[in-house]
Design a protein around this motif. Structure first.
Motif, PDB file in Angstrom:
ATOM      1  N   TRP A  45       5.691  -1.560  -2.485  1.00 21.65           N
ATOM      2  CA  TRP A  45       4.058  -1.132  -2.454  1.00 21.65           C
ATOM      3  C   TRP A  45       3.855  -0.819  -1.105  1.00 21.65           C
ATOM      4  O   TRP A  45       3.146   0.156  -0.733  1.00 21.65           O
ATOM      5  CB  TRP A  45       3.070  -2.114  -3.130  1.00 21.65           C
ATOM      6  CG  TRP A  45       3.055  -2.251  -4.400  1.00 21.65           C
ATOM      7  CD1 TRP A  45       3.450  -2.920  -5.380  1.00 21.65           C
ATOM      8  CD2 TRP A  45       2.390  -0.967  -5.048  1.00 21.65           C
ATOM      9  NE1 TRP A  45       2.819  -2.556  -6.681  1.00 21.65           N
ATOM     10  CE2 TRP A  45       2.260  -1.175  -6.566  1.00 21.65           C
ATOM     11  CE3 TRP A  45       1.669   0.137  -4.741  1.00 21.65           C
ATOM     12  CZ2 TRP A  45       1.855  -0.425  -7.658  1.00 21.65           C
ATOM     13  CZ3 TRP A  45       1.143   1.083  -5.415  1.00 21.65           C
ATOM     14  CH2 TRP A  45       1.084   0.506  -7.177  1.00 21.65           C
ATOM     15  N   GLU A  46       4.160  -1.849  -0.024  1.00 20.58           N
ATOM     16  CA  GLU A  46       3.818  -1.432   1.240  1.00 20.58           C
ATOM     17  C   GLU A  46       4.641  -0.147   1.923  1.00 20.58           C
ATOM     18  O   GLU A  46       3.775   0.500   2.588  1.00 20.58           O
ATOM     19  CB  GLU A  46       4.021  -2.640   2.319  1.00 20.58           C
ATOM     20  CG  GLU A  46       3.659  -2.563   3.597  1.00 20.58           C
ATOM     21  CD  GLU A  46       2.201  -2.067   3.726  1.00 20.58           C
ATOM     22  OE1 GLU A  46       1.854  -1.379   4.672  1.00 20.58           O
ATOM     23  OE2 GLU A  46       1.391  -2.744   3.005  1.00 20.58           O
ATOM     24  N   ARG A  63       0.524   7.167   3.848  1.00 16.34           N
ATOM     25  CA  ARG A  63      -0.367   7.607   5.353  1.00 16.34           C
ATOM     26  C   ARG A  63       0.322   8.678   5.951  1.00 16.34           C
ATOM     27  O   ARG A  63      -0.254   9.303   6.508  1.00 16.34           O
ATOM     28  CB  ARG A  63      -0.372   6.145   5.757  1.00 16.34           C
ATOM     29  CG  ARG A  63      -1.525   5.197   5.541  1.00 16.34           C
ATOM     30  CD  ARG A  63      -1.574   4.196   6.441  1.00 16.34           C
ATOM     31  NE  ARG A  63      -0.581   3.443   6.660  1.00 16.34           N
ATOM     32  CZ  ARG A  63      -0.203   2.205   5.995  1.00 16.34           C
ATOM     33  NH1 ARG A  63      -0.820   1.936   4.930  1.00 16.34           N
ATOM     34  NH2 ARG A  63       1.209   1.525   6.307  1.00 16.34           N
ATOM     35  N   ARG A 121       2.800   2.564   0.333  1.00 14.85           N
ATOM     36  CA  ARG A 121       1.364   3.052   1.129  1.00 14.85           C
ATOM     37  C   ARG A 121       1.650   3.820   2.456  1.00 14.85           C
ATOM     38  O   ARG A 121       0.836   4.595   3.058  1.00 14.85           O
ATOM     39  CB  ARG A 121       0.639   1.623   1.371  1.00 14.85           C
ATOM     40  CG  ARG A 121       0.109   1.159  -0.124  1.00 14.85           C
ATOM     41  CD  ARG A 121      -0.974   0.139   0.362  1.00 14.85           C
ATOM     42  NE  ARG A 121      -0.224  -1.222   0.507  1.00 14.85           N
ATOM     43  CZ  ARG A 121       0.127  -2.192  -0.302  1.00 14.85           C
ATOM     44  NH1 ARG A 121      -0.387  -1.779  -1.648  1.00 14.85           N
ATOM     45  NH2 ARG A 121       0.583  -3.054  -0.109  1.00 14.85           N
TER      46      ARG A 121
END
Length: 130
Positions: A108-109, A116, A112
């Motif tokens: 998930w990180e 970005r 993200r």
């Protein structure tokens, strides 16, 4: 000290990644080839009891009842097929989704961060073209 390796999602339900040491992974691979703990210990320069304890840790980490079950679960998770699983980035996130699993926190990180970066790239392209 042996470096830890993130080897992908847990084979028992797509939960958090299973963290195996390099030696644990070697023991798992050698057990999959049918080698005895004594032979593995001799080749690694360990006592047989140390390899037995590593196998017990592997069983616990993989949720297996014995080393044969651990090898089976590792094969199901793709840990022993020679193709390392992507983990902690956009590709790892997509792989979780493809397998129908809930992505782990590391993936998930990574997703993200990927989003970005893509957004920043698009924004920079728009400001350069204006």
């Amino acid at each position: 000290m042996t470096a830890r390796a993130q080897v992908g999602p847990s084979p028992v339900g797509g939960g958090p990644a299973v963290s195996l040491t390099a030696n644990e992974l070697i023991v798992l691979q050698r057990a999959a080839q049918g080698e005895t703990y004594a032979a593995i210990a001799h080749d690694l320069g360990y006592a047989e009891k140390s390899v037995t304890k590593m196998a017990l840790r592997l069983n616990r980490k993989l949720g297996a009842s014995n080393i044969t079950h651990a090898v089976f679960l590792a094969c199901q998770a793709g840990l022993l097929d020679g193709k390392p699983r992507r983990h902690g980035d956009h590709a790892g996130f997509a792989a979780h989704q493809y397998r129908g699993e809930e992505p782990c926190e590391a993936c998930w990180e990574g997703e993200r961060a990927y989003r970005r970066d893509r957004k920043a790239t698009r924004k920079a392209a728009l400001s350069d073209g204006a």
